[in-house]
Scaffold this motif. Structure first.
Motif, mmCIF file in Angstrom:
data_model
loop_
_atom_site.group_PDB
_atom_site.id
_atom_site.type_symbol
_atom_site.label_atom_id
_atom_site.label_comp_id
_atom_site.label_asym_id
_atom_site.label_seq_id
_atom_site.Cartn_x
_atom_site.Cartn_y
_atom_site.Cartn_z
ATOM 1 N N HIS A 207 52.675 -16.120 13.841
ATOM 2 C CA HIS A 207 53.959 -15.940 13.170
ATOM 3 C C HIS A 207 53.786 -15.296 11.798
ATOM 4 O O HIS A 207 54.581 -14.431 11.400
ATOM 5 C CB HIS A 207 54.663 -17.292 13.026
ATOM 6 N N LYS A 208 52.744 -15.696 11.073
ATOM 7 C CA LYS A 208 52.501 -15.113 9.750
ATOM 8 C C LYS A 208 52.186 -13.625 9.861
ATOM 9 O O LYS A 208 52.679 -12.804 9.076
ATOM 10 C CB LYS A 208 51.359 -15.848 9.059
ATOM 11 N N LEU A 209 51.371 -13.271 10.834
ATOM 12 C CA LEU A 209 51.022 -11.857 11.013
ATOM 13 C C LEU A 209 52.226 -11.061 11.519
ATOM 14 O O LEU A 209 52.411 -9.899 11.136
ATOM 15 C CB LEU A 209 49.841 -11.726 11.979
ATOM 16 N N ALA A 210 53.038 -11.700 12.339
ATOM 17 C CA ALA A 210 54.249 -11.026 12.821
ATOM 18 C C ALA A 210 55.220 -10.765 11.671
ATOM 19 O O ALA A 210 55.881 -9.719 11.635
ATOM 20 C CB ALA A 210 54.922 -11.876 13.895
ATOM 21 N N ASP A 211 55.276 -11.685 10.711
ATOM 22 C CA ASP A 211 56.143 -11.476 9.543
ATOM 23 C C ASP A 211 55.710 -10.247 8.748
ATOM 24 O O ASP A 211 56.553 -9.491 8.244
ATOM 25 C CB ASP A 211 56.119 -12.712 8.646
ATOM 26 N N ILE A 212 54.397 -10.042 8.642
ATOM 27 C CA ILE A 212 53.898 -8.848 7.943
ATOM 28 C C ILE A 212 54.289 -7.591 8.707
ATOM 29 O O ILE A 212 54.748 -6.603 8.120
ATOM 30 C CB ILE A 212 52.364 -8.894 7.787
ATOM 31 N N ARG A 213 54.102 -7.642 10.032
ATOM 32 C CA ARG A 213 54.432 -6.476 10.858
ATOM 33 C C ARG A 213 55.904 -6.092 10.693
ATOM 34 O O ARG A 213 56.239 -4.913 10.549
ATOM 35 C CB ARG A 213 54.124 -6.805 12.321
ATOM 36 N N ILE A 214 56.759 -7.083 10.673
ATOM 37 C CA ILE A 214 58.190 -6.831 10.518
ATOM 38 C C ILE A 214 58.474 -6.236 9.147
ATOM 39 O O ILE A 214 59.232 -5.265 9.013
ATOM 40 C CB ILE A 214 58.993 -8.127 10.740
ATOM 41 N N ALA A 243 56.450 -2.901 -1.892
ATOM 42 C CA ALA A 243 55.762 -3.872 -2.744
ATOM 43 C C ALA A 243 55.843 -5.262 -2.124
ATOM 44 O O ALA A 243 54.827 -5.984 -2.052
ATOM 45 C CB ALA A 243 56.372 -3.867 -4.143
ATOM 46 N N ASP A 244 57.011 -5.637 -1.655
ATOM 47 C CA ASP A 244 57.166 -6.958 -1.036
ATOM 48 C C ASP A 244 56.337 -7.073 0.237
ATOM 49 O O ASP A 244 55.666 -8.093 0.471
ATOM 50 C CB ASP A 244 58.642 -7.214 -0.713
ATOM 51 N N ALA A 245 56.363 -6.042 1.078
ATOM 52 C CA ALA A 245 55.635 -6.084 2.351
ATOM 53 C C ALA A 245 54.128 -6.106 2.129
ATOM 54 O O ALA A 245 53.399 -6.874 2.767
ATOM 55 C CB ALA A 245 56.031 -4.890 3.217
ATOM 56 N N ALA A 246 53.640 -5.255 1.221
ATOM 57 C CA ALA A 246 52.203 -5.202 0.971
ATOM 58 C C ALA A 246 51.710 -6.486 0.309
ATOM 59 O O ALA A 246 50.606 -6.975 0.611
ATOM 60 C CB ALA A 246 51.874 -3.992 0.092
ATOM 61 N N TYR A 247 52.528 -7.026 -0.594
ATOM 62 C CA TYR A 247 52.128 -8.281 -1.241
ATOM 63 C C TYR A 247 52.082 -9.421 -0.231
ATOM 64 O O TYR A 247 51.171 -10.267 -0.270
ATOM 65 C CB TYR A 247 53.087 -8.606 -2.386
ATOM 66 N N LEU A 248 53.031 -9.450 0.691
ATOM 67 C CA LEU A 248 52.993 -10.439 1.764
ATOM 68 C C LEU A 248 51.730 -10.270 2.604
ATOM 69 O O LEU A 248 51.072 -11.254 2.972
ATOM 70 C CB LEU A 248 54.236 -10.301 2.642
ATOM 71 N N ALA A 249 51.382 -9.029 2.902
ATOM 72 C CA ALA A 249 50.166 -8.761 3.676
ATOM 73 C C ALA A 249 48.929 -9.256 2.936
ATOM 74 O O ALA A 249 48.028 -9.858 3.539
ATOM 75 C CB ALA A 249 50.045 -7.259 3.953
ATOM 76 N N SER A 250 48.877 -9.023 1.616
ATOM 77 C CA SER A 250 47.697 -9.433 0.848
ATOM 78 C C SER A 250 47.576 -10.950 0.794
ATOM 79 O O SER A 250 46.479 -11.500 0.930
ATOM 80 C CB SER A 250 47.755 -8.846 -0.561
ATOM 81 N N ARG A 251 48.685 -11.654 0.598
ATOM 82 C CA ARG A 251 48.648 -13.112 0.533
ATOM 83 C C ARG A 251 48.253 -13.714 1.886
ATOM 84 O O ARG A 251 47.413 -14.616 1.959
ATOM 85 C CB ARG A 251 50.011 -13.656 0.096
ATOM 86 N N THR A 252 48.851 -13.202 2.950
ATOM 87 C CA THR A 252 48.547 -13.732 4.276
ATOM 88 C C THR A 252 47.145 -13.337 4.710
ATOM 89 O O THR A 252 46.413 -14.145 5.302
ATOM 90 C CB THR A 252 49.580 -13.236 5.300
ATOM 91 N N GLY A 253 46.747 -12.112 4.405
ATOM 92 C CA GLY A 253 45.395 -11.681 4.738
ATOM 93 C C GLY A 253 44.353 -12.535 4.059
ATOM 94 O O GLY A 253 43.332 -12.910 4.655
ATOM 95 N N LEU A 254 44.593 -12.856 2.810
ATOM 96 C CA LEU A 254 43.683 -13.735 2.077
ATOM 97 C C LEU A 254 43.641 -15.116 2.713
ATOM 98 O O LEU A 254 42.566 -15.713 2.885
ATOM 99 C CB LEU A 254 44.148 -13.833 0.622
ATOM 100 N N GLN A 255 44.788 -15.616 3.111
ATOM 101 C CA GLN A 255 44.860 -16.954 3.686
ATOM 102 C C GLN A 255 44.126 -17.045 5.014
ATOM 103 O O GLN A 255 43.361 -17.987 5.243
ATOM 104 C CB GLN A 255 46.322 -17.362 3.870
ATOM 105 N N VAL A 256 44.344 -16.080 5.897
ATOM 106 C CA VAL A 256 43.720 -16.186 7.222
ATOM 107 C C VAL A 256 42.216 -15.936 7.166
ATOM 108 O O VAL A 256 41.478 -16.386 8.040
ATOM 109 C CB VAL A 256 44.381 -15.237 8.245
ATOM 110 N N HIS A 257 41.749 -15.230 6.134
ATOM 111 C CA HIS A 257 40.312 -15.020 5.996
ATOM 112 C C HIS A 257 39.608 -16.237 5.411
ATOM 113 O O HIS A 257 38.366 -16.298 5.438
ATOM 114 C CB HIS A 257 40.028 -13.798 5.119
ATOM 115 N N GLY A 258 40.380 -17.165 4.856
ATOM 116 C CA GLY A 258 39.763 -18.370 4.317
ATOM 117 C C GLY A 258 38.934 -18.092 3.076
ATOM 118 O O GLY A 258 39.222 -17.173 2.313
ATOM 119 N N ALA A 259 37.885 -18.857 2.878
ATOM 120 C CA ALA A 259 37.097 -18.783 1.646
ATOM 121 C C ALA A 259 36.465 -17.412 1.429
ATOM 122 O O ALA A 259 36.344 -16.953 0.289
ATOM 123 C CB ALA A 259 36.014 -19.858 1.664
#
Length: 300
Positions: A207-214, A243-259
């Protein structure tokens, strides 16, 4: 209205992607951040030979957006928005070599420490400028240099149109960077396993990745719509959405990659920090939202 790139535009995008994919742009960005500009300048020359510095004066904003989306997707270092979008329109001519400008409302110019030509724009005039101290940026590959404005220069272009084109180019860069972060995140969640399953199989992550795609899919038409009709309202809307879409991608990308996503050594950090810097470059989201509101109120 359905917009599609022409065959020539798609071929141009493919040739740029092939060139940049083979150029090890991450290594160039890391070298640029460390003060070694040689790899980045060599790449600059190759891209200039492909005509990127002529797009603002010799092509349409659509081709410019195609190019800047590729630059964002590959994290190419250097003051490309300044030298290939703003200055050619502001000066009324193509810029030779690396050049930069302090955007209206700012006192720093990107990579003025390596630029052959440095300018400052105050909205009503374009002035020559002298580079000073280097300031830190969240993106280590973006060297922000304090500049001292000098005498006005003869500018045969349109400063307002130049600003709008720079905003649009920045939006396209953000779109490309967001697409890259999403692609890397999707690849990673298909490889990383937890509790015996790929983490990408969990619905919460899907769902998080789908939100970025949208978000990216909604931002893209605004970019190319603004390229077809680059009004202040349309380019500001594109910048806000990207800006909003890319920032969402960066936050979610960071989260799913973990540490591992928090480490500078991991390539993801190159795009995450670039997105964070580009969000406020050439106008903050708040400033562009206010610009959109003013245009709507004024036309009421």
């Amino acid at each position: 209205m359905r917009f599609e790139l022409t065959t020539d535009q798609r071929d141009f995008a493919a040739s740029l992607d092939a060139l940049l994919s083979a150029a090890d742009t991450v290594a160039a960005a890391r070298s640029w951040a460390a003060g070694d500009h040689a790899p980045g300048l060599a790449l600059w020359e190759r891209l200039a030979e492909q005509g990127l510095t002529m797009l603002a004066t010799e092509a349409t904003p659509v081709e410019l957006c195609v190019a800047f989306e590729a630059l964002g997707r590959h994290a190419v270092p250097g003051p490309w928005v300044e030298a290939a979008a703003y200055l050619p329109v502001a000066l009324g001519r193509e810029v030779e070599g690396v050049a930069t400008v302090a955007a209206p409302g700012t006192t720093t110019a990107l990579d003025a420490d390596v630029a052959a030509e440095v300018y400052a724009a105050d909205g009503s005039a374009l002035r020559s400028a002298t580079a000073g101290a280097v300031e830190a940026s969240v993106d280590r590959a973006r060297h922000l240099v304090e500049v001292t404005p000098g005498d006005p220069v003869e500018a045969g272009g349109d400063l307002a149109a130049a600003y709008d084109l720079a905003v649009l180019a920045t939006a396209a860069q953000l779109l490309g960077a967001g697409e890259r972060v999403l692609a890397d995140a999707v690849t990673y969640v298909k490889q990383r396993k937890q509790f015996g399953r790929e983490i990408g199989s969990y619905q919460a992550i899907k769902h998080k990745l789908a939100d970025i795609r949208i978000a990216l899919d909604f931002a893209r038409p605004l970019v190319y719509g603004a390229a077809l009709d680059p009004t202040p309202r349309s380019v500001s809307a594109a910048k806000v959405a990207c800006a909003d879409a890319a920032y969402l991608a960066s936050r979610t990308g960071l989260q799913v990659h973990g540490a591992i996503g928090y480490t500078q050594e991991f390539d993801l950090s190159v795009w995450i920090t670039k997105i964070r810097a580009l969000v406020t470059a050439w106008g903050t989201p708040a400033a562009h939202r206010a610009r959109i509101l003013d245009s709507l109120v004024g036309s009421a």
